[in-house]
Design an enzyme around this catalytic site. Structure first.
Site, PDB file in Angstrom:
ATOM      1  N   HIS A 112       0.770  -1.266   0.017  1.00 11.37           N
ATOM      2  CA  HIS A 112      -0.186  -0.050   0.054  1.00 11.37           C
ATOM      3  C   HIS A 112       0.926   1.260  -0.254  1.00 11.37           C
ATOM      4  O   HIS A 112       0.474   1.996  -0.992  1.00 11.37           O
ATOM      5  CB  HIS A 112      -1.036  -0.072   1.094  1.00 11.37           C
ATOM      6  CG  HIS A 112      -1.694   1.164   1.091  1.00 11.37           C
ATOM      7  ND1 HIS A 112      -2.960   1.295   0.929  1.00 11.37           N
ATOM      8  CD2 HIS A 112      -1.564   2.569   1.768  1.00 11.37           C
ATOM      9  CE1 HIS A 112      -3.530   2.472   0.966  1.00 11.37           C
ATOM     10  NE2 HIS A 112      -2.507   3.266   1.595  1.00 11.37           N
ATOM     11  N   GLU A 113       1.952   1.296   1.026  1.00 12.66           N
ATOM     12  CA  GLU A 113       2.610   2.650   0.856  1.00 12.66           C
ATOM     13  C   GLU A 113       3.496   2.793  -0.094  1.00 12.66           C
ATOM     14  O   GLU A 113       3.774   3.717  -0.658  1.00 12.66           O
ATOM     15  CB  GLU A 113       3.331   2.573   2.178  1.00 12.66           C
ATOM     16  CG  GLU A 113       2.679   2.608   3.704  1.00 12.66           C
ATOM     17  CD  GLU A 113       1.852   3.889   3.763  1.00 12.66           C
ATOM     18  OE1 GLU A 113       2.007   4.776   3.101  1.00 12.66           O
ATOM     19  OE2 GLU A 113       0.810   3.838   4.666  1.00 12.66           O
TER      20      GLU A 113
END
Length: 546
Positions: A459-460
């Site tokens: 995600h990051e």
């Protein structure tokens, strides 16, 4: 043009000196725009000048204040925090320059919109909208009161985060309190913990310690202590901050003509009004309630049986310190997924390599590690990103994966040098940093990621890629500077790879023998995505709505 303008070996004195110099340079530019004759305002001498100084300012500002999240030197972190306060106060001053605002109003009235490129036109419109949201259309007395209020809000927010980053709380537990006499926390976790002279284990409130304890420790009192301490970090200092911050935000919203701080924030979002949010959450709450209640009954039954077996008092409640633990137990029972065993297939080096392979293949990118690049800590690695087709350098990114004292305590992507066009028309490369707190490797065991941490990583890193692939002309629209409603969309889409069998197979390699996840376990892991989904969503909607 491969130019990373950031510098990470700054001393505390250099941080202070460069902060003052940045303010001085930027102020001169704003003064030059603010003193233009109204009848002589043009795109070149106003809007373009502001865009150019914004880029110069943002790069230096982010360099100076990022150090408070990652520097290993306490005096540098302190100087960086003070720089953040000073620059935030300066930001408020510059955002409320009514003289500059009036020149932009004049420009909009005089210029033919068709003479501007679409992004330049949008930049002008956004500056004017932000000017109104800063009260520049209001009487001077209200502007002055609003400016003072915003400065107080900014300083309080910075102090709040500083307190969390600098928290060094330690909890002490015996082996029995961690449940080691009958299972409990894994031995490799305990083996890496520091101990006191009387043989007690030291647990911090960093994510690797906190999450594993509340998910895996079957001793309710230990979970209660950990959960209470985690959500009581900096309780006294930050409670005093919140008691000041909340009414200040309400006051600022009222001065601007909004009913509440929520209405002020939502004006720029799709929802527009808090009533729309409440209506949406109410509808979601009602739809999820049956599934949430069904899962709640399952967890309570599970708790009742376990309390009877282990001799604990059953209180007929799902306490805050019970939630993660029994959700984890539910996954084990319904889907036969043991995350402590599963993490053995996800060494961080393997996950990182495959994560990069997926993003390179998917988006036509090429990553190259820069072996001798300057960083803020020896654990940090740096990569250059090129367009595979053209060979053009698009940007660089840093990976800072492990916890340490004074470091930012969660997981986030920091946009340090935004991609945009420079005054000479050339494109500035993007420089970003991914900061996480994964379990550190030991002499015998590499850093092993829980599947949830693999999802966080993807995600990051999606934010990193979103920033690096930007083609915006202006800093204001570069990378993650998109409409708030869209900000998380790319990362939410890209993190879905961690629930697909083929990429999961590729990124899994047991740290002892190199084997991939067995097919039966892989199938159960994918199915476990539905575990507790009603309870998680129902709780979110319930908490937000209530």
């Amino acid at each position: 043009m491969d130019v990373n303008k950031l510098q990470w070996d700054l001393t505390a004195d250099q941080v202070r000196t460069r902060t003052d110099a940045l303010i001085h340079r930027t102020l001169q530019v704003y003064d030059s725009v603010g003193t233009l004759d109204i009848g002589e305002v043009t795109y070149e001498n106003s809007l373009k000048v502001l865009a150019n100084v914004e880029n110069e300012y943002v790069v230096e500002q982010r360099n100076l204040i990022f150090l408070r999240y990652v520097s290993q030197h306490e005096d540098v972190r302190a100087a960086s925090t003070e720089a953040d306060k000073k620059l935030s106060e300066f930001d408020v001053d510059m955002s409320m320059r009514s003289d500059v605002f009036q020149r932009l109003v004049a420009l909009q009235e005089r210029i033919n919109p068709k003479a501007l490129k679409p992004e330049a036109k949008r930049y002008m419109e956004r500056l004017l909208k932000l000017g109104q949201r800063n009260g520049l259309h209001l009487p001077n007395k209200i502007q002055s009161e609003l400016k003072d209020t915003k400065k107080q809000i900014s300083e309080l927010c910075i102090e709040f985060m500083k307190n969390l980053n600098e928290d060094t709380t330690i909890l002490l537990f015996t082996r029995d309190e961690l449940g080691m006499s009958h299972g409990g926390l894994p031995e490799d976790f305990l083996g890496d913990l520091e101990k006191t002279d009387d043989d007690k284990y030291k647990l911090t409130l960093k994510y690797p310690h906190y999450m594993l304890t509340i998910k895996e420790c079957y001793i309710p009192e230990t979970r209660r202590k950990m959960e209470t301490a985690f959500y009581s970090r900096c309780k006294d200092a930050n409670t005093r901050i919140l008691e000041k911050l909340i009414p200040l935000r309400a006051k600022a919203a009222e001065l601007l003509g909004f009913c509440s701080h929520a209405d002020f924030v939502l004006e720029m979002n799709m929802a527009k009004k808090k009533e729309n949010v409440a209506k949406f959450l109410d509808q979601l709450y009602q739809k999820l309630k049956p599934l949430g209640e069904e899962e709640r009954s399952f967890i309570l039954d599970l708790k009742r049986k376990e309390c009877a077996e282990r001799g604990f008092k059953y209180d007929s409640m799902i306490n805050a310190w019970d939630m993660y633990y029994y959700m984890t137990q539910t996954e084990k029972i319904k889907y036969s997924v043991n995350h402590n065993y599963l993490k053995e297939f996800f060494p961080v080096e393997v996950v990182t390599t495959i994560l990069m392979d997926i993003y390179q293949d998917l988006l036509g990118l090429s990553f190259t590690q820069l072996k001798h690049a300057q960083t803020w800590h020896n654990d940090v690695t740096v990569y250059s990103v090129q367009d595979s087709l053209t060979g053009n350098v698009l940007g660089q990114f840093y990976l800072d994966l492990y916890p340490r004292d004074g470091k930012y305590g969660h997981a986030a992507c920091f946009d340090l040098q935004p991609g945009c066009l420079l005054p000479d028309g050339k494109r500035q490369i993007v420089v970003s940093a991914l900061v996480t707190n994964f379990t550190k490797p030991t002499k015998n065991v590499p850093s092993l990621l829980q599947h949830a941490e693999v999802a966080i990583f993807f995600h990051e890193f999606g934010h990193i890629i979103h920033q690096i692939c930007t083609q915006a002309d202006f800093v204001m629209f570069s990378g993650g500077n998109v409409e708030t409603d869209f900000l998380e969309a790319p990362s939410q889409m890209l993190e879905n790879w961690v629930w697909e069998k083929e990429p999961l197979k590729r990124m899994s390699r047991h740290y002892k023998n190199g084997s991939s996840i067995p097919d039966d376990l892989l199938e159960k892991l994918v199915q476990s995505r539905l575990a507790n989904i009603g309870k998680k969503s129902y709780k979110l909607a319930s908490d937000c709505f209530q």
